[in-house]
Design a protein around this motif. Structure first.
Motif, PDB file in Angstrom:
ATOM      1  N   PRO B  39       1.850  14.089-100.501  1.00 21.78           N
ATOM      2  CA  PRO B  39       1.388  12.813-101.035  1.00 21.78           C
ATOM      3  C   PRO B  39      -0.140  12.845-101.124  1.00 21.78           C
ATOM      4  N   ILE B  40      -0.803  12.130-101.998  1.00 22.09           N
ATOM      5  CA  ILE B  40      -0.196  11.109-102.821  1.00 22.09           C
ATOM      6  C   ILE B  40      -0.251  11.527-104.285  1.00 22.09           C
ATOM      7  N   TYR B  41      -1.383  12.043-104.742  1.00 16.64           N
ATOM      8  CA  TYR B  41      -1.479  12.382-106.157  1.00 16.64           C
ATOM      9  C   TYR B  41      -1.898  13.833-106.333  1.00 16.64           C
ATOM     10  N   ALA B  75      -1.198   8.324 -85.804  1.00 13.99           N
ATOM     11  CA  ALA B  75      -1.215   8.865 -87.167  1.00 13.99           C
ATOM     12  C   ALA B  75      -0.027   8.246 -87.893  1.00 13.99           C
ATOM     13  N   CYS B  76      -0.152   8.090 -89.205  1.00 14.02           N
ATOM     14  CA  CYS B  76       0.874   7.361 -89.953  1.00 14.02           C
ATOM     15  C   CYS B  76       2.245   8.015 -89.795  1.00 14.02           C
ATOM     16  N   SER B  77       3.243   7.193 -89.956  1.00 12.64           N
ATOM     17  CA  SER B  77       4.616   7.642 -89.750  1.00 12.64           C
ATOM     18  C   SER B  77       4.997   8.792 -90.690  1.00 12.64           C
ATOM     19  N   VAL B  78       4.563   8.717 -91.935  1.00 14.32           N
ATOM     20  CA  VAL B  78       4.978   9.763 -92.885  1.00 14.32           C
ATOM     21  C   VAL B  78       4.381  11.120 -92.493  1.00 14.32           C
ATOM     22  N   MET B  79       3.145  11.124 -92.006  1.00 15.39           N
ATOM     23  CA  MET B  79       2.552  12.408 -91.596  1.00 15.39           C
ATOM     24  C   MET B  79       3.143  12.912 -90.279  1.00 15.39           C
ATOM     25  N   GLN B  80       3.586  11.987 -89.431  1.00  7.66           N
ATOM     26  CA  GLN B  80       4.303  12.425 -88.220  1.00  7.66           C
ATOM     27  C   GLN B  80       5.557  13.192 -88.634  1.00  7.66           C
ATOM     28  N   PRO B 102      -6.816  12.353-100.126  1.00  5.94           N
ATOM     29  CA  PRO B 102      -7.519  11.091-100.392  1.00  5.94           C
ATOM     30  C   PRO B 102      -7.655  10.173 -99.176  1.00  5.94           C
ATOM     31  N   CYS B 103      -7.057  10.516 -98.033  1.00  5.11           N
ATOM     32  CA  CYS B 103      -7.274   9.676 -96.844  1.00  5.11           C
ATOM     33  C   CYS B 103      -7.605  10.581 -95.664  1.00  5.11           C
ATOM     34  N   ASP B 104      -8.094   9.983 -94.596  1.00  2.00           N
ATOM     35  CA  ASP B 104      -8.536  10.778 -93.440  1.00  2.00           C
ATOM     36  C   ASP B 104      -7.388  11.582 -92.836  1.00  2.00           C
ATOM     37  N   THR B 105      -6.223  10.955 -92.773  1.00  5.21           N
ATOM     38  CA  THR B 105      -5.088  11.643 -92.153  1.00  5.21           C
ATOM     39  C   THR B 105      -4.732  12.891 -92.957  1.00  5.21           C
ATOM     40  N   LEU B 106      -4.720  12.754 -94.284  1.00  8.23           N
ATOM     41  CA  LEU B 106      -4.401  13.923 -95.114  1.00  8.23           C
ATOM     42  C   LEU B 106      -5.472  15.002 -94.964  1.00  8.23           C
ATOM     43  N   LYS B 107      -6.714  14.556 -94.871  1.00  7.33           N
ATOM     44  CA  LYS B 107      -7.807  15.518 -94.690  1.00  7.33           C
ATOM     45  C   LYS B 107      -7.545  16.377 -93.445  1.00  7.33           C
ATOM     46  N   GLY B 237       3.312  -0.848-101.093  1.00  5.89           N
ATOM     47  CA  GLY B 237       3.071  -0.033 -99.902  1.00  5.89           C
ATOM     48  C   GLY B 237       3.128   1.440-100.251  1.00  5.89           C
ATOM     49  N   ILE B 238       3.285   2.270 -99.232  1.00  2.00           N
ATOM     50  CA  ILE B 238       3.354   3.716 -99.464  1.00  2.00           C
ATOM     51  C   ILE B 238       4.776   4.092 -99.860  1.00  2.00           C
ATOM     52  N   LEU B 239       5.735   3.702 -99.053  1.00  2.00           N
ATOM     53  CA  LEU B 239       7.133   3.942 -99.413  1.00  2.00           C
ATOM     54  C   LEU B 239       8.021   2.967 -98.668  1.00  2.00           C
ATOM     55  N   SER B 294      -4.374   1.935-102.714  1.00  2.00           N
ATOM     56  CA  SER B 294      -5.300   1.839-101.579  1.00  2.00           C
ATOM     57  C   SER B 294      -6.174   3.072-101.411  1.00  2.00           C
ATOM     58  N   VAL B 295      -5.742   4.232-101.889  1.00  2.92           N
ATOM     59  CA  VAL B 295      -6.577   5.424-101.706  1.00  2.92           C
ATOM     60  C   VAL B 295      -7.483   5.705-102.908  1.00  2.92           C
ATOM     61  N   ALA B 296      -7.338   4.930-103.963  1.00  2.00           N
ATOM     62  CA  ALA B 296      -8.210   5.101-105.129  1.00  2.00           C
ATOM     63  C   ALA B 296      -9.246   3.980-105.084  1.00  2.00           C
ATOM     64  N   MET B 323       4.447  -2.108 -95.003  1.00  4.48           N
ATOM     65  CA  MET B 323       3.259  -1.510 -94.406  1.00  4.48           C
ATOM     66  C   MET B 323       3.625  -0.239 -93.659  1.00  4.48           C
ATOM     67  N   MET B 324       3.181   0.878 -94.189  1.00  2.00           N
ATOM     68  CA  MET B 324       3.408   2.146 -93.509  1.00  2.00           C
ATOM     69  C   MET B 324       2.721   2.087 -92.146  1.00  2.00           C
ATOM     70  N   LYS B 325       3.494   2.372 -91.114  1.00  2.00           N
ATOM     71  CA  LYS B 325       2.950   2.288 -89.770  1.00  2.00           C
ATOM     72  C   LYS B 325       1.731   3.206 -89.617  1.00  2.00           C
ATOM     73  N   PHE B 326       0.637   2.640 -89.183  1.00  2.00           N
ATOM     74  CA  PHE B 326      -0.622   3.348 -88.939  1.00  2.00           C
ATOM     75  C   PHE B 326      -1.229   4.004 -90.189  1.00  2.00           C
ATOM     76  N   CYS B 327      -1.022   3.410 -91.338  1.00  2.00           N
ATOM     77  CA  CYS B 327      -1.711   3.905 -92.538  1.00  2.00           C
ATOM     78  C   CYS B 327      -2.973   3.079 -92.720  1.00  2.00           C
ATOM     79  N   ASP B 328      -4.130   3.677 -92.435  1.00  2.00           N
ATOM     80  CA  ASP B 328      -5.350   2.855 -92.518  1.00  2.00           C
ATOM     81  C   ASP B 328      -5.652   2.375 -93.937  1.00  2.00           C
ATOM     82  N   PRO B 329      -5.554   3.225 -94.968  1.00  3.79           N
ATOM     83  CA  PRO B 329      -5.914   2.687 -96.292  1.00  3.79           C
ATOM     84  C   PRO B 329      -5.103   1.438 -96.653  1.00  3.79           C
ATOM     85  N   GLU B 330      -3.828   1.464 -96.320  1.00  5.55           N
ATOM     86  CA  GLU B 330      -2.993   0.306 -96.650  1.00  5.55           C
ATOM     87  C   GLU B 330      -3.350  -0.895 -95.769  1.00  5.55           C
TER      88      GLU B 330
END
Ligand code: SF4
Lengths: 263, 374
Positions: B39-41, B75-80, B102-107, B237-239, B294-296, B323-330
């Motif tokens: 994710p995401i783009y 860290a967000c649920s999806v990355m966990q 595009p977000c800190d977690t992905l970085k 939201g994210i998903l 939210s990430v753009a 709301m994706m749990k612990f997703c800061d951009p969202e």
């Protein structure tokens, strides 16, 4: 016409019988919730006190965490709707409701006609709930009913975290081992509950009157802490543990009226 | 419901639920493997042009245990979930993983990949208003293209890329049409089914997906639309997963009439523009044309008005914020559009999305309360 509201929560079961949607005939709570003997016992006890049984009920509406597991109910609705209904019935000047139940904390914003504008619930964490208070009472070896007395004796409330029950429990244990007075720890526990509840209330927007309901409202220390934390007067609902069941009985009456109108 | 519709929906569900099979089928047919798309783009068209199967990596619904060693609990649920799958070696069959950050977690995730497949990281420019940003991203894509060519051994020609762009634009158009159609037929396409159609898109070669979606739409259109007695919502939201959560929407009569989910409609919101410019440049332009995410970066904060507009156009009764749990951009976006909703009297409900969830009682109470008060 009699209608019944039954509110089965995680920690207690409550029932209210209403005559003609106006008069409370009986209302009581049993301290055992869903999956226990609580729902059966509350029905038996309310039958005994009111002299009425289920057959006398025109409509039974269930609410609370255990609402879907009650075969005698004609309908089930969420506790948010029911609390809002019950509290507004008791006090139409209410605009913000804080409900602290066994495992949930909720803040509900009402409009001038008692309609729900917005609500928030705590997430999957017991901090700030009735369960949290129970855990603390056990660690402190103080009966729940006596927590308020201790609270009002406190001069210097301790700091207790409001983010996690497990962390808060270990904080309380270390406060105890440091010799902090129980009244200060208990007041700290109440302020921690208040912080959680007020954060939710701020999210929906606090408008007066603010009414506190749910089992924890019976603890005057919690009410005092919330009032101080909010910086606004707080009204404790009459029979605060029964407002959900009352709302359910009122909604049951409305269901009957609707049925009669469409018949 | 007509048997054909049922069978088609079943196909989408099967593909959505079993990406491994989609990968195996692709390999058997083409002799080519799969490339993971985080994710995401990402310019998936580049991967498509190699003949490899792009496969979306949007987590799963595992109990999270191994990931705890590498990720903080916040860290967000999806990355966990992604980390858990990485640790289990679930992605090791992939020829590569394309990673946007595009977000800190992905970085951070891009720098601590635990799988064995090579990770191809690229960066979106934060400033989306400058022409230089397009040129920068075009260059990033050129580097990505080279790396993909190296890994797959396939030279990505302009002609192949143009063809892939066309296939993707067609798929996006078909999905926008599908989303609008699903809103008219909530009795036929449940929330679970709607999601399956979107999710299957992440695992299918897009021209095939388009064909299957078109077949579904044709079958659905043959039915008479029925009046909907339940309520209608737009979700953002994210998903919105897992299926247990979507089943609540179905049970409570909440039709999803439009979505602004990163995993679903944000993926199909913006087409690659036509024009004489090079395909890589046009792919880069997509990022500048993207909106409401939210990430753009959006200095004008148009997501709120966009959501309200979606609700108005679709006749939705409320917006459900997944709301994706612990997703800061969202989380950062929420107070801004919530205020805008309040000012305009738009009803909304925020629910927390945790892919790991297996119990939905609290969410049931929230969604039921929303339905009861609309
Ligand atoms: S955008 Fe949100 S959900 Fe996606 S990776 Fe970043 S923090 Fe996680």
């Amino acid at each position: 016409m009699y209608t019944m509201g039954i509110d089965v929560g995680s920690a207690s079961s409550k029932a209210v019988i209403l005559r003609d949607g106006k008069e409370v005939v009986a209302g009581l709570a049993v301290q055992a919730g869903t999956g226990s003997s609580g729902p059966g016992r509350v029905l038996e006890e309310i039958a005994a006190t009111s002299g009425l049984d289920l057959k006398d009920m025109a409509f039974i509406l269930a609410t609370g965490y255990g609402r879907t597991a009650l075969p005698m109910a004609d309908k089930q609705m969420s506790e948010i709707t029911c609390h809002a209904k019950g509290v507004f019935f008791q006090d139409p000047s209410v605009r913000t409701i804080i409900d602290i139940g066994g495992q949930d904390v909720k803040a509900i914003a009402l409009d001038d006609r008692g309609g729900i504008r917005q609500f928030y619930m705590n997430d999957k964490c017991a901090a700030g709930t009735g369960r949290f208070l129970e855990v603390m009472a056990r660690v402190l070896e103080v009966p729940l009913e006596e927590m308020a007395e201790y609270h009002f004796r406190s001069k210097n409330p301790a700091q207790v975290s409001s983010t996690c029950t497990v962390f808060a429990e270990s904080e309380v244990i270390s406060l105890l081992s440091r010799g902090t007075a129980k009244e200060d720890i208990i007041a700290g526990v109440h302020f921690s509950v208040a912080a959680k509840a007020c954060a939710l209330a701020q999210r929906v927007g606090v408008r007066r009157e603010v009414v506190l309901c749910g089992g924890a409202a019976k603890n005057g220390g919690v009410a005092d802490a919330i009032e101080k934390e909010l910086g606004a007067p707080l009204v404790v609902a009459q029979n605060p543990q029964l407002t959900g069941a009352l709302g359910a009985a009122l909604l049951a009456y409305e269901e009957m009226m609707r049925k009669e109108r469409s018949a | 419901m007509e048997e054909n519709i049922k069978a088609l929906l079943e196909q989408f569900r099967a593909i959505a639920g079993d990406p491994r099979k989609a990968m195996a089928d692709h390999l058997a047919e083409t002799g080519k493997g799969a490339i993971g798309m985080m994710p995401i783009y990402a310019p998936e068209e580049l991967v498509h042009a190699t003949g490899y199967l792009p496969v979306g990596l949007w987590g799963g619904s595992r109990p999270v245990t191994k990931a705890r060693t590498y990720l903080p609990p916040f860290a967000c649920s999806v990355m966990q979930q992604v980390m858990e799958l990485e640790c289990e070696g679930a992605y090791d069959d992939l020829a590569a993983v394309v990673f946007s950050v595009p977000c800190d977690t992905l970085k951070c995730m891009s720098q601590k990949w635990k799988g064995t497949s090579p990770v191809l990281v690229f960066t979106h420019p934060q400033n989306r208003g400058l022409e230089a940003a397009n040129r920068f991203l075009e260059r990033e894509y050129a580097i990505l293209k080279e790396k993909l060519e190296g890994i797959t051994g396939v030279k990505i020609t302009n002609a192949a890329l143009e063809r892939s762009i066309q296939i993707y634009n067609e798929n996006r158009a078909a999905m926008r049409e599908f989303s609008a159609l699903a809103a008219q037929y909530p009795q036929v396409i449940s929330a679970v089914d709607r999601h399956a159609v979107f999710k299957a898109r992440l695992f299918m070669e897009k021209s095939r997906h388009t064909a299957l979606v078109r077949a579904l739409m044709e079958a659905v259109r043959a039915e008479e639309p029925q009046p909907w007695t339940g309520k209608k919502v737009v979700v953002t939201g994210i998903l919105l997963e897992p299926n247990g959560l979507l089943e609540l929407f179905d049970r409570l009569g909440l039709a999803i009439v439009a979505d602004d989910l990163a995993q679903e409609s944000r993926q199909i919101r913006v087409d690659v523009p036509d024009g004489d410019e090079a395909p890589l440049y046009r792919l880069a332009r997509v990022w500048q044309n993207m909106y409401g995410c939210s990430v753009a970066t959006d200095t004008k904060k148009q997501r709120g008005p966009m959501l309200m507009d979606m609700a108005r156009k679709t006749g939705a009764d409320a917006v459900v914020v997944a709301m994706m749990k612990f997703c800061d951009p969202e989380e950062w976006d929420y107070p801004i559009y919530y205020k805008q909703f309040e000012a305009q009297g738009v009803r909304s409900l925020m629910i927390e999305v945790d892919q790991e969830s297996t119990s939905f009682e609290q969410l049931h109470t929230r969604l039921q309360s929303l339905v009861e008060t609309l």
